[in-house]
Write a protein that holds these residues in place. Structure first.
Motif, PDB file in Angstrom:
ATOM      1  N   UNK A  14      79.145  38.451  15.148  1.00 10.12           N
ATOM      2  CA  UNK A  14      79.985  38.237  13.971  1.00 10.12           C
ATOM      3  C   UNK A  14      81.240  39.098  14.026  1.00 10.12           C
ATOM      4  N   UNK A  15      81.090  40.317  14.482  1.00  9.70           N
ATOM      5  CA  UNK A  15      82.240  41.207  14.602  1.00  9.70           C
ATOM      6  C   UNK A  15      83.245  40.674  15.622  1.00  9.70           C
ATOM      7  N   UNK A  16      82.744  40.156  16.743  1.00 11.92           N
ATOM      8  CA  UNK A  16      83.656  39.597  17.746  1.00 11.92           C
ATOM      9  C   UNK A  16      84.336  38.332  17.239  1.00 11.92           C
ATOM     10  N   UNK A  17      83.624  37.548  16.430  1.00 13.88           N
ATOM     11  CA  UNK A  17      84.268  36.381  15.803  1.00 13.88           C
ATOM     12  C   UNK A  17      85.357  36.818  14.826  1.00 13.88           C
ATOM     13  N   UNK A  18      85.103  37.894  14.102  1.00 13.88           N
ATOM     14  CA  UNK A  18      86.102  38.432  13.187  1.00 13.88           C
ATOM     15  C   UNK A  18      87.339  38.918  13.949  1.00 13.88           C
ATOM     16  N   UNK A  19      87.118  39.590  15.054  1.00 15.22           N
ATOM     17  CA  UNK A  19      88.246  40.070  15.869  1.00 15.22           C
ATOM     18  C   UNK A  19      89.059  38.885  16.387  1.00 15.22           C
ATOM     19  N   UNK A  20      88.367  37.848  16.845  1.00 16.97           N
ATOM     20  CA  UNK A  20      89.059  36.653  17.334  1.00 16.97           C
ATOM     21  C   UNK A  20      89.854  35.987  16.208  1.00 16.97           C
ATOM     22  N   UNK A  21      89.248  35.879  15.040  1.00 18.95           N
ATOM     23  CA  UNK A  21      89.932  35.258  13.900  1.00 18.95           C
ATOM     24  C   UNK A  21      91.164  36.054  13.491  1.00 18.95           C
ATOM     25  N   UNK A  22      91.048  37.380  13.460  1.00 18.94           N
ATOM     26  CA  UNK A  22      92.222  38.187  13.096  1.00 18.94           C
ATOM     27  C   UNK A  22      93.302  38.064  14.155  1.00 18.94           C
ATOM     28  N   UNK A  27      98.688  35.844  15.258  1.00 15.96           N
ATOM     29  CA  UNK A  27      99.634  34.976  15.993  1.00 15.96           C
ATOM     30  C   UNK A  27     100.381  34.037  15.060  1.00 15.96           C
ATOM     31  N   UNK A  28      99.709  33.573  14.000  1.00 13.60           N
ATOM     32  CA  UNK A  28     100.369  32.662  13.063  1.00 13.60           C
ATOM     33  C   UNK A  28     101.219  33.412  12.041  1.00 13.60           C
ATOM     34  N   UNK A  29     101.096  34.727  12.007  1.00 10.82           N
ATOM     35  CA  UNK A  29     101.869  35.525  11.068  1.00 10.82           C
ATOM     36  C   UNK A  29     101.235  35.670   9.707  1.00 10.82           C
ATOM     37  N   UNK A  30      99.990  35.248   9.578  1.00  8.85           N
ATOM     38  CA  UNK A  30      99.306  35.314   8.283  1.00  8.85           C
ATOM     39  C   UNK A  30      98.913  36.732   7.892  1.00  8.85           C
ATOM     40  N   UNK A  35      95.775  44.986  11.479  1.00  8.81           N
ATOM     41  CA  UNK A  35      94.408  44.614  11.110  1.00  8.81           C
ATOM     42  C   UNK A  35      93.638  44.165  12.355  1.00  8.81           C
ATOM     43  N   UNK A  36      94.290  43.379  13.205  1.00  8.26           N
ATOM     44  CA  UNK A  36      93.649  42.928  14.442  1.00  8.26           C
ATOM     45  C   UNK A  36      93.396  44.117  15.379  1.00  8.26           C
ATOM     46  N   UNK A  37      94.340  45.017  15.452  1.00  6.57           N
ATOM     47  CA  UNK A  37      94.170  46.196  16.320  1.00  6.57           C
ATOM     48  C   UNK A  37      92.983  47.031  15.851  1.00  6.57           C
ATOM     49  N   UNK A  38      92.885  47.262  14.555  1.00  8.97           N
ATOM     50  CA  UNK A  38      91.763  48.051  14.031  1.00  8.97           C
ATOM     51  C   UNK A  38      90.433  47.324  14.224  1.00  8.97           C
ATOM     52  N   UNK A  39      90.423  46.030  13.955  1.00  5.86           N
ATOM     53  CA  UNK A  39      89.194  45.254  14.154  1.00  5.86           C
ATOM     54  C   UNK A  39      88.815  45.219  15.634  1.00  5.86           C
ATOM     55  N   UNK A  40      89.802  45.084  16.497  1.00  6.63           N
ATOM     56  CA  UNK A  40      89.544  45.069  17.939  1.00  6.63           C
ATOM     57  C   UNK A  40      89.007  46.396  18.445  1.00  6.63           C
ATOM     58  N   UNK A  41      89.561  47.473  17.937  1.00  2.44           N
ATOM     59  CA  UNK A  41      89.070  48.793  18.339  1.00  2.44           C
ATOM     60  C   UNK A  41      87.625  48.989  17.893  1.00  2.44           C
ATOM     61  N   UNK A  42      87.346  48.658  16.647  1.00  5.51           N
ATOM     62  CA  UNK A  42      85.977  48.793  16.144  1.00  5.51           C
ATOM     63  C   UNK A  42      85.023  47.863  16.891  1.00  5.51           C
ATOM     64  N   UNK A 114     103.878  46.276  26.848  1.00  6.15           N
ATOM     65  CA  UNK A 114     103.840  46.446  28.300  1.00  6.15           C
ATOM     66  C   UNK A 114     103.581  45.110  28.988  1.00  6.15           C
ATOM     67  N   UNK A 115     102.741  44.265  28.387  1.00 12.24           N
ATOM     68  CA  UNK A 115     102.461  42.939  28.941  1.00 12.24           C
ATOM     69  C   UNK A 115     102.697  41.883  27.871  1.00 12.24           C
ATOM     70  N   UNK A 116     102.743  40.649  28.300  1.00  8.64           N
ATOM     71  CA  UNK A 116     102.949  39.522  27.385  1.00  8.64           C
ATOM     72  C   UNK A 116     101.661  39.238  26.600  1.00  8.64           C
ATOM     73  N   UNK A 117     101.774  38.794  25.356  1.00  6.31           N
ATOM     74  CA  UNK A 117     100.585  38.475  24.561  1.00  6.31           C
ATOM     75  C   UNK A 117      99.684  37.418  25.196  1.00  6.31           C
ATOM     76  N   UNK A 118     100.257  36.503  25.967  1.00  2.00           N
ATOM     77  CA  UNK A 118      99.438  35.468  26.595  1.00  2.00           C
ATOM     78  C   UNK A 118      98.452  36.065  27.593  1.00  2.00           C
ATOM     79  N   UNK A 119      98.782  37.202  28.193  1.00  2.00           N
ATOM     80  CA  UNK A 119      97.863  37.860  29.127  1.00  2.00           C
ATOM     81  C   UNK A 119      96.609  38.330  28.399  1.00  2.00           C
ATOM     82  N   UNK A 120      96.778  38.856  27.211  1.00  2.89           N
ATOM     83  CA  UNK A 120      95.641  39.321  26.397  1.00  2.89           C
ATOM     84  C   UNK A 120      94.850  38.143  25.850  1.00  2.89           C
ATOM     85  N   UNK A 121      95.529  37.056  25.575  1.00  2.00           N
ATOM     86  CA  UNK A 121      94.869  35.885  25.013  1.00  2.00           C
ATOM     87  C   UNK A 121      93.925  35.235  26.018  1.00  2.00           C
ATOM     88  N   UNK A 122      94.326  35.169  27.268  1.00  2.00           N
ATOM     89  CA  UNK A 122      93.515  34.484  28.271  1.00  2.00           C
ATOM     90  C   UNK A 122      92.827  35.498  29.133  1.00  2.00           C
TER      91      UNK A 122
END
Length: 122
Positions: A14-22, A27-30, A35-42, A114-122
């Protein structure tokens, strides 16, 4: 123990789904990227904690099984089969922890431009 591992797996999923959703909402600017950085770190820390618990459990039960088999005269086939099963599962657990750390490092590199966002996405 099964309930504990199942609970940890459910919470981690569930936490990983939350990180993915954030991440998608960022990306959509919502929502803010912080928030994503903090969720990703946790999420990364929690995933590594769960995997560490699994490693310690494997080590502890391996020693217990070996001792119990020696004390009660149980054949060595049982010890070998449990060692083989754990040996098959261990690389997946290790890879999962390393993959999560790699994604987190890539996310940090994206956050610091340092890198493009697409690198982190894929």
């Amino acid at each position: 123990m099964d309930y504990i591992f199942t609970g940890l797996a459910v919470v981690n999923s569930l936490l990983l789904l939350l990180v993915t959703a954030t991440g998608w909402l960022t990306r959509t600017g919502s929502i803010s990227s912080s928030i994503h950085v903090q969720a990703g770190l946790f999420g990364t820390l929690f995933t590594c904690l769960v995997h560490s618990i699994i490693f310690v459990y494997f080590l502890g039960t391996g020693k217990s099984i070996k001792t119990a088999c020696e004390e009660h005269g149980i054949r060595d086939d049982f010890t070998r089969s449990t060692r083989r099963l754990k040996g098959r599962a261990f690389p997946f657990a290790l890879f999962g922890a390393f993959a999560m750390m790699g994604v987190a490092i890539a996310g940090g590199a994206v956050d610091s431009d340092v890198i493009q966002p697409s690198t982190h996405l894929y």
